[in-house]
Write a protein that holds these residues in place. Structure first.
Motif, PDB file in Angstrom:
ATOM      1  N   SER A   1      57.826 -18.846   5.807  1.00 38.72           N
ATOM      2  CA  SER A   1      57.350 -17.969   6.870  1.00 38.72           C
ATOM      3  C   SER A   1      56.480 -16.861   6.290  1.00 38.72           C
TER       4      SER A   1
ATOM      5  N   PHE B   1      44.450  -8.868   6.867  1.00 37.93           N
ATOM      6  CA  PHE B   1      44.836  -8.066   8.035  1.00 37.93           C
ATOM      7  C   PHE B   1      45.042  -6.665   7.497  1.00 37.93           C
TER       8      PHE B   1
ATOM      9  N   LYS C   1      50.178 -20.001   7.236  1.00 36.53           N
ATOM     10  CA  LYS C   1      49.897 -21.311   7.817  1.00 36.53           C
ATOM     11  C   LYS C   1      49.210 -21.180   9.184  1.00 36.53           C
TER      12      LYS C   1
HETATM   13  N1  LIG Z   1      47.282 -10.292  14.069  1.00 30.75           N
HETATM   14  C1  LIG Z   1      47.892  -9.913  12.912  1.00 30.75           C
HETATM   15  N2  LIG Z   1      47.818  -8.643  12.501  1.00 30.75           N
HETATM   16  C2  LIG Z   1      48.405  -8.262  11.338  1.00 30.75           C
HETATM   17  N3  LIG Z   1      49.099  -9.086  10.533  1.00 30.75           N
HETATM   18  C3  LIG Z   1      49.213 -10.369  10.909  1.00 30.75           C
HETATM   19  C4  LIG Z   1      48.614 -10.855  12.116  1.00 30.75           C
HETATM   20  N4  LIG Z   1      48.894 -12.160  12.221  1.00 30.75           N
HETATM   21  C5  LIG Z   1      49.622 -12.490  11.147  1.00 30.75           C
HETATM   22  N5  LIG Z   1      49.822 -11.417  10.344  1.00 30.75           N
HETATM   23  C6  LIG Z   1      50.534 -11.410   9.074  1.00 30.75           C
HETATM   24  O1  LIG Z   1      49.894 -12.329   8.217  1.00 30.75           O
HETATM   25  C7  LIG Z   1      50.852 -13.040   7.456  1.00 30.75           C
HETATM   26  C8  LIG Z   1      50.677 -14.513   7.643  1.00 30.75           C
HETATM   27  O2  LIG Z   1      50.995 -14.818   8.985  1.00 30.75           O
HETATM   28  P1  LIG Z   1      51.007 -16.295   9.555  1.00 30.75           P
HETATM   29  O3  LIG Z   1      51.380 -16.183  10.992  1.00 30.75           O
HETATM   30  O4  LIG Z   1      49.733 -16.982   9.242  1.00 30.75           O
HETATM   31  O5  LIG Z   1      52.178 -16.942   8.726  1.00 30.75           O
HETATM   32  P2  LIG Z   1      52.906 -18.329   8.937  1.00 30.75           P
HETATM   33  O6  LIG Z   1      52.849 -19.025   7.638  1.00 30.75           O
HETATM   34  O7  LIG Z   1      52.347 -19.033  10.101  1.00 30.75           O
HETATM   35  O8  LIG Z   1      54.388 -17.892   9.214  1.00 30.75           O
HETATM   36  P3  LIG Z   1      55.475 -18.515  10.236  1.00 30.75           P
HETATM   37  O9  LIG Z   1      56.082 -19.704   9.538  1.00 30.75           O
HETATM   38  O10 LIG Z   1      56.462 -17.425  10.408  1.00 30.75           O
HETATM   39  O11 LIG Z   1      54.774 -18.884  11.487  1.00 30.75           O
HETATM   40  C9  LIG Z   1      52.214 -12.513   7.868  1.00 30.75           C
HETATM   41  O12 LIG Z   1      52.619 -11.558   6.925  1.00 30.75           O
HETATM   42  C10 LIG Z   1      51.959 -11.884   9.210  1.00 30.75           C
HETATM   43  O13 LIG Z   1      52.844 -10.805   9.403  1.00 30.75           O
END
Ligand SMILES: Nc1ncnc2c1ncn2[C@@H]1O[C@H](COP(=O)(O)OP(=O)(O)OP(=O)(O)O)[C@@H](O)[C@H]1O
Ligand SMILES: [Mg+2]
Lengths: 252, 224
Positions: free
Chosen positions: A46, A21, A50
């Motif tokens: 987090s 991203f 994932k």
């Molecule tokens: N559309 C986006 N634009 C920019 N950054 C993003 C976007 N979606 C996710 N991120 C970033 O990418 C990284 C991974 O995000 P992701 O949502 O996959 O994590 P996660 O493991 O699902 O976390 P959580 O347990 O909080 O849901 C994070 O740092 C998030 O801020």
């Protein structure tokens, strides 16, 4: 069995998948394969990527490099082929995302009617069967906002199942629920797993991981740090990151 | 009401408002269709379509309606010889409808676009996830919810359109404001009365329209 039989090869294969991203490297060289009928639980802190991993599998999120194969074919980039692929992969979201202007039954029959071109009458019949299966047939005529969170999530699962998908993706399906409703959703998921559905489940429900998963995948900082059969993973996590993570979530 | 007891004047009054109704009805329908298409373009993944939608809105929303109507008459008709009907009156009517529609469509588009922003992103994601195409997602899931969210603003657009139709009087159609001008010319002693009757007629129709749209907006609101 014959070599190369479709039932032998994995249903979902991620090969050196990277996702950025902007400058943020969210998925780093992710290799993962999910067999037919396998239930894979993805856990991790987090921000570890994932959701992005989950969303990449039905291309709600594009990837920067690498390859994802579903059922022997590379994911289509766009258009009708992509729409068809998505109809083969059910997705359940943390926030349910039921169509707010449609009744529960309409939510469940929309895909079959508009995408698979089923006859409305048949779609409704099968929709009701699915709603019965998830235990909310009596809510069929209501709108999503009239249902509890647990009921909405079960409706969302029925909506995904109505497409008769080859695999189901769950992105923290119980995280938005009041504690007393978590069980009813996990029960539905567990029964799906027993029926042989291929599932990728992002969740913090370690009980579900222990009882229903074939494999636990631990992610941190965009990498698959370790994966193992659940009993093994919870008893003997190998990486320090996993040990640290487990100590934090298992104490409460 | 001495002016209006003369049957000729009364008929002129009635037919003036009938033109207003016809202009409003035809333009509202066309503007709604155009506005939905434009809104679809403005949120589409195709850059050319987005550009076209934005250009349309920027051009027509920022040009005075009088100029657009004049262009329809002097440009389309007088210069480019585009006729929309062999009947001179009907031709003016349709030229007016074209001008009103392209102008109003820009406002319908922007109202819908603000409505689209009220629809949570998860709705479109869920639609795509079950295999709906982009246009199905827009037509079946996003626009119906966006439309319900902007019923009240669309009501305001309709009310503005109805009042704006009086501009077609400037290219010769004998709609209400044109009739009023004639009646005032012929009855200089009853200006205030004539004015009150015409303004009152607009208000008598449009105030209930406003309330109706408010009621509809409440009734159809999407609960989340
Ligand atoms: N559309 C986006 N634009 C920019 N950054 C993003 C976007 N979606 C996710 N991120 C970033 O990418 C990284 C991974 O995000 P992701 O949502 O996959 O994590 P996660 O493991 O699902 O976390 P959580 O347990 O909080 O849901 C994070 O740092 C998030 O801020
Ligand atoms: Mg997440």
């Amino acid at each position: 069995m014959v070599a190369g039989d479709a039932s032998q090869e994995p249903l979902i294969v991620l090969d050196k998948v990277n996702k950025f991203f902007g400058d943020l490297h969210v998925l780093r060289d992710v290799d993962l394969s999910v067999g037919r009928g396998e239930v894979v639980v993805v856990i991790g802190p987090s921000g570890s990527g994932k959701s992005t991993l989950c969303r990449a599998i039905n291309r709600l999120e594009t990837i920067s490099s690498g390859q994802i194969t579903f059922d022997g074919k590379a994911l289509p980039a766009e258009g009708r082929a992509l729409a068809r692929l998505r109809s083969d992969v059910g997705m359940v979201f943390q926030s349910f995302n039921l169509f707010a202007h449609k009744t529960i039954l309409e939510n469940v029959t929309l895909g079959p009617i508009k995408v698979r071109k089923d006859k409305p009458e048949e779609a409704r019949k099968r929709g009701m069967t699915l709603l019965e299966r998830v235990g909310i047939a009596n809510q069929a005529g209501k709108y999503p906002a009239q249902l509890s969170g647990g009921q909405q999530q079960r409706a969302a699962i029925a909506r995904a199942l109505a497409m008769q998908p080859k695999a189901m993706l769950f992105d923290e399906p119980t995280s938005a629920l009041d504690p007393e409703m978590v069980g009813e959703v996990l029960d539905v998921m567990t029964s799906l797993a027993r029926d042989g559905m291929t599932m990728v489940v992002v969740t913090h429900e370690m009980g579900f991981a222990r009882h229903a998963a074939n494999r636990v995948v631990f992610m941190a900082d965009g990498q698959l740090v370790e994966q193992a059969e659940p009993g093994e993973f919870f008893a003997n996590p190998r990486s320090d990151r996993a040990k640290d993570f487990l100590s934090k979530i298992l104490t409460h | 009401m001495p002016v209006f007891s003369d049957p000729t004047n009364f008929d002129a009054y009635v037919s003036g408002f009938l033109w207003i109704l016809k202009l409003t009805g035809a333009s509202a329908l066309l503007a709604l269709v155009l506005g939905v298409l434009l809104a679809g373009m403005r949120v589409s993944p195709v850059p050319v379509l987005r550009w076209f939608g934005a250009a349309w809105v920027n051009i027509f929303r920022n040009t005075p309606l009088t100029l657009i109507i004049f262009f329809c008459y002097f440009g389309l008709y007088a210069t480019l010889s585009i006729t929309l009907s062999d009947d001179l009156i009907l031709n003016n009517f349709w030229l007016g409808v074209v001008g009103l529609s392209v102008y109003t469509a820009a406002f319908v588009c922007e109202a819908l676009r603000s409505g689209i922003n009220t629809v949570p992103a998860g709705q479109a994601e869920a639609a795509r996830a079950i295999g709906l195409t982009f246009s199905q997602t827009l037509r079946i899931v996003v626009l119906p919810q966006a439309g319900r969210a902007v019923i009240a603003p669309l009501g305001s657009v309709l009310i503005a359109l109805c009042k704006n139709t009086t501009i077609v009087g400037t290219i010769g159609l004998l709609e209400a404001s044109n009739v009023m001008k004639q009646l005032i010319n012929d009855n200089g002693d009853q200006v205030i009365l004539i004015f009150l009757v015409f303004a009152g007629t607009f208000a008598a129709v449009l105030i209930p329209v406003g309330y109706f749209f408010g009621w509809l907006a409440n009734r159809l609101a999407v609960k989340r």
